[in-house]
Design an enzyme around this catalytic site. Sequence first.
Site, mmCIF file in Angstrom:
data_model
loop_
_atom_site.group_PDB
_atom_site.id
_atom_site.type_symbol
_atom_site.label_atom_id
_atom_site.label_comp_id
_atom_site.label_asym_id
_atom_site.label_seq_id
_atom_site.Cartn_x
_atom_site.Cartn_y
_atom_site.Cartn_z
ATOM 1 N N GLU A 194 36.827 2.315 -28.608
ATOM 2 C CA GLU A 194 37.144 2.846 -29.697
ATOM 3 C C GLU A 194 36.051 2.751 -30.920
ATOM 4 O OE1 GLU A 194 39.712 5.248 -30.910
ATOM 5 O OE2 GLU A 194 40.032 5.092 -28.833
ATOM 6 N N SER B 278 41.575 5.751 -19.745
ATOM 7 C CA SER B 278 40.786 4.333 -20.133
ATOM 8 C C SER B 278 40.950 3.226 -18.848
ATOM 9 C CB SER B 278 41.341 3.722 -21.638
ATOM 10 O OG SER B 278 42.722 3.246 -21.243
ATOM 11 N N HIS B 279 41.962 3.454 -18.318
ATOM 12 C CA HIS B 279 42.317 2.594 -16.960
ATOM 13 C C HIS B 279 42.449 3.402 -15.708
ATOM 14 C CE1 HIS B 279 43.210 0.042 -20.393
ATOM 15 N NE2 HIS B 279 43.007 -0.984 -19.554
#
Lengths: 338, 338
Positions: free
Chosen positions: B185, B43-44
């Site tokens: 999410e 996600s990063h």
Amino acid sequence: MHITPTQLTQLSHDILAAYGFTPEHQKSITHTLVTAQQDQCHSHGVWRLLGLIDTLKHGKISATATPTITQDVGSIVKIDAHMGSATTAFSVGLPRLIEKAQQNGIALLAINHCVHFSALWVEIEQLTQAGLIAINSTPSHAWVAPAGSTKPLLGTNPLGFGFPRINPQEPYVFDFATSATARGEIQLHHRHGTQMPEGLAIDAQGNPTTDPAAAMQGAMLTFGGHKGSAISTMVELLAGIAIGDMTSQESMAFADGTPTLPYGGEIIIAIDPKILLGDDWTAHQQRGEDFLNQFNASGARLPSQRRFKARAQNQQQGYIELDDNLYADLQNLLTLAN
Amino acid sequence: MHITPTQLTQLSHDILAAYGFTPEHQKSITHTLVTAQQDQCHSHGVWRLLGLIDTLKHGKISATATPTITQDVGSIVKIDAHMGSATTAFSVGLPRLIEKAQQNGIALLAINHCVHFSALWVEIEQLTQAGLIAINSTPSHAWVAPAGSTKPLLGTNPLGFGFPRINPQEPYVFDFATSATARGEIQLHHRHGTQMPEGLAIDAQGNPTTDPAAAMQGAMLTFGGHKGSAISTMVELLAGIAIGDMTSQESMAFADGTPTLPYGGEIIIAIDPKILLGDDWTAHQQRGEDFLNQFNASGARLPSQRRFKARAQNQQQGYIELDDNLYADLQNLLTLAN
């Protein structure tokens, strides 16, 4: 019953004096407890005198210790409480903490070897009244299991924060345990034979429980699952290990089975927004007001709002409500000492 | 597919260069994203290049800004990123932050006017590797309602913390959103037509919902009820107002309906335990080890443990797993620029 702040202050002074506490301890302890009582924060009010005297009888607090400054370098002040009350060490360190924050923009006060029983917000509000932003925390006794474990490695580990608002009497302040509930809540359910809400504790096998007896055999949980658990662990590292003081486990071992107050360290960080922003602080503080004013307008309550309301009411009426039984217990404490 | 860190670094550099990012920005952004990718923190990771280039196209990030030091006094350093990436401003401020922490015991780095898209732990670990304790945080976009309100006044407001351990490769580090879940999410549930778990969001009327469409019309919740809400509010005040930068609401207004990255400030606090404890730090750091070693032994996982495992595995095997579609998207990004 109704009691004036002056009467309650005198009673607390008298009790502490009767048990041999020095004038400095009488003053700092009483100020802290009466301030909490005025805000109807009973759990941190004069009720604490009972636990304090009990701790003294078990030899786990010094009534005569004089706090000493052990370090004063850069942006750091360290105070050794020599097993005295954290409140007295805080009043010794406070002027230096404020000076250093105003000089360097950020400063840290570490208190070592203190007995901690007071509300963190009483300290926080002394810093916000000086125009500073403040964070403080202290470990306690190890009653709380980290997420995924059944072993109580963590304390209730309260965390305090304050931000000065334009009305200095009502800063943005929070002060809460990082455990899902207070130890006292579980004890209360146990005494009354009631079930606890879900999500607060586990039994000795690590299963969720609402039975207070099983919870006291097992462990409390932190608030907020693994995130709250991580924050509570941070408190042990920051306000325990990093300042060379006890973890909640070590404090519990030091209590050695006695029902005494937590012993160890406390950390207080202060930030001066006027150093960060200069003259622009005024405009940005107003932006902070605009931001915070939206909370009530949209149905949210700000932390401490109930306390501020109680304080204003008590100041207006000139007296504090005190439980009759508690007053009798305090009078009894005084009689027994003499 | 498998890609070596060197190849992935080169690809990221090429993309950023093709879109006009200066060598300093190429370096700091790539370092941050490849570090996250190596830890399988997707996600990063390099996925963020897509959002970054999109933000550039909307004129909401500068590819050529040079960060400038706007204040360097006492224990405070302030950097103006001039609308560039936070990563570059951080690398400019890092040496001064370390020096000041080592000199004064505690220091604060404030970054202003930066675009933030990176994992906080990448910065935290640079400080723990220098032997420092670190805390950092940044507001984001206002998608999150405080406890009791239906109005999204708060961002996902991540909070990072690090404490140096004896093995410098595996410090105690956490980095999490103070929202109950990540925005992504909810978007994922929406795309897949699945219901969300309970307790993450409310609909526009303030009722709890598990429907992702209703949640996106309403607001996300913070983690940990009113305590998490208070911490998230602290982030707005500390990493927004106190450093004269945007709240999450203001960042959202600045985005002006575009799907661009948050814009505003970041705060980083560093503490040197060697100033607090002198030579005794070694013994106390060992106590920290003894404390933390009990977590795994009793079934709890330490935060970041999964990341460290992934890192060790990727370093041993010499390559990183990358999603085929993501690689194609990145290649496409490069082709479109040229």
